[in-house]
Design an enzyme around this catalytic site. Structure first.
Site, PDB file in Angstrom:
ATOM      1  N   THR A 199       0.831  -1.201   0.000  1.00  0.00           N
ATOM      2  CA  THR A 199       0.000   0.000   0.000  1.00  0.00           C
ATOM      3  C   THR A 199       0.870   1.257   0.000  1.00  0.00           C
ATOM      4  OG1 THR A 199      -1.440  -1.303   1.422  1.00  0.00           O
ATOM      5  CG2 THR A 199      -1.777   1.084   1.472  1.00  0.00           C
ATOM      6  N   ARG A 227     -13.451  -8.495   1.557  1.00  0.00           N
ATOM      7  CA  ARG A 227     -12.659  -8.034   2.716  1.00  0.00           C
ATOM      8  C   ARG A 227     -12.237  -6.574   2.500  1.00  0.00           C
ATOM      9  NH1 ARG A 227      -7.133  -5.926   3.321  1.00  0.00           N
ATOM     10  NH2 ARG A 227      -6.338  -6.577   5.331  1.00  0.00           N
ATOM     11  N   GLY A 251       0.678  -2.276   5.547  1.00  0.00           N
ATOM     12  CA  GLY A 251       0.864  -3.581   6.187  1.00  0.00           C
ATOM     13  C   GLY A 251      -0.465  -4.178   6.602  1.00  0.00           C
TER      14      GLY A 251
END
Ligand code: GLY
Length: 343
Positions: A199, A227, A251
């Site tokens: 990310t 999700r 993370g």
């Protein structure tokens, strides 16, 4: 000079060769803050990606004077680049082979925020998040609703799965279990290797000290369809406050949701902690909720700056064997910012 000699000695003790030492030294630079209220843009990656992300972000900010334009262009660089396998186009897919994106944006002067989650077929997820913030009175739009909203604003619907990310997904699927019906090919070179990346957070401070930030991602590789991670959750993957500064996380999203990691970091800075100490204390909180660092087998990285232009970077694990890095661009140019590994 003495510190450099000591660093060389320490590396020598670990049996590292001269080229490795030189490379490590080249990266062992400290960051010089640009000063209170001075404009800056931070990205949560090392120089390789910073050189792609930050110059166009700075150019967009310089052209319009709006820090939101700068950070958005920075986020778009990763979203449009298929070499980035964890953001936007070419992002790694969920367990069904579908790329779904999460993104958020927040603006300090108004405390407004916008986010999208489980967005399919739209490359510039952070731009859609900005429109949620600026062109609705909602904070978050998800799934099919987010796609409809993006299309209403003229974003083209596009396939986000590249050939490389499809092959990476196929390799994962075929090697997941010996007890299912998926079998890997005899030719192991069939799969093409990808340089996997996390990310991205892009945080900025404008000409009048206005603070803003974004986080954008394709989320956890192989996740259950639907999700949602921390990136679109304000306070988890992103938080900014105009009196204090900005924080972002990358993370393992579930850990950042249950610790409110970015909100916690900003509140620690509000209480007087430096960005570096605040980043480290959020990682310590993650160790605490997991009953100790020995129980932790995932990575989280926190980045932050305060209104003085001080920067913090800390992660649970190292990245490719080196310190975690963020990078900053200011009127003085681009600087890497080394951080601390906590485990
Ligand atoms: N931090 C990205 C995610 O867990 O989705």
């Amino acid at each position: 000079m003495a510190a450099r000699r000591e660093f060389m000695h320490t590396l020598g003790l670990f049996g590292l060769s001269l080229p490795v030492i030189s490379k490590a030294l080249a990266r062992q630079q400290s960051y010089t803050p640009s000063g209170a209220g001075q404009p800056l843009i931070l990205c949560s990656r090392d120089e390789y990606w910073a050189k792609k992300v930050l110059p166009p972000a700075w150019a967009a900010f310089s052209a319009s004077g709006n820090i939101l334009d700068g950070i958005e262009v920075g986020g778009n660089v990763c979203e449009l680049d298929p070499e980035d396998t964890s953001v936007g186009y070419g992002g790694l897919p969920d367990e069904n082979g579908i790329v779904t994106l999460d993104a958020s944006m927040m603006y300090g002067p108004t405390h407004k925020c916008g986010s999208v989650a489980a967005l399919e077929n739209i490359k510039k997820a952070c731009s859609v998040a900005r429109l949620v913030m600026e062109r609705t009175d909602h904070a978050m739009i998800v799934g099919a609703g987010a796609l409809s909203f993006a299309k209403a604003h003229g974003f083209p619907e596009e396939n986000l799965l590249t050939e490389q990310s499809r092959l990476t997904w196929l390799e994962w699927k075929e090697n997941l279990s010996n007890e299912d019906d998926w079998l890997p090919p005899a030719d192991k070179d069939y799969y093409k290797k990808l340089r996997k990346r996390g990310t991205i957070n892009v945080l900025g401070m404008g000409n009048e000290g206005e603070v803003a930030g974004l986080t954008t991602t394709s989320g956890l590789f192989g996740k259950i369809h639907g999700r949602v991670g921390d990136s679109p959750i304000i306070g988890a993957g992103l938080y900014v406050d105009n009196e204090v500064g900005a924080a972002g996380a990358t993370g393992r999203g579930e850990e950042l949701i249950r610790t409110c990691g970015s909100f916690l970091l900003v509140e620690k800075m509000r209480a007087g902690k430096s960005p570096q100490v605040a980043c480290e204390e959020v990682i310590e909180r993650i160790f605490y909720v997991n009953k100790g660092k020995d129980q932790v087998n995932f990575n989280v990285k926190m980045v932050a700056f305060n209104k003085d232009g001080d920067v913090g970077v800390a992660s649970i694990m190292s990245e490719e064997g080196t310190s975690p890095y963020a990078s900053i661009i200011t009127a003085q140019g681009l600087q890497p910012v080394p951080g601390k590994v906590m485990k």
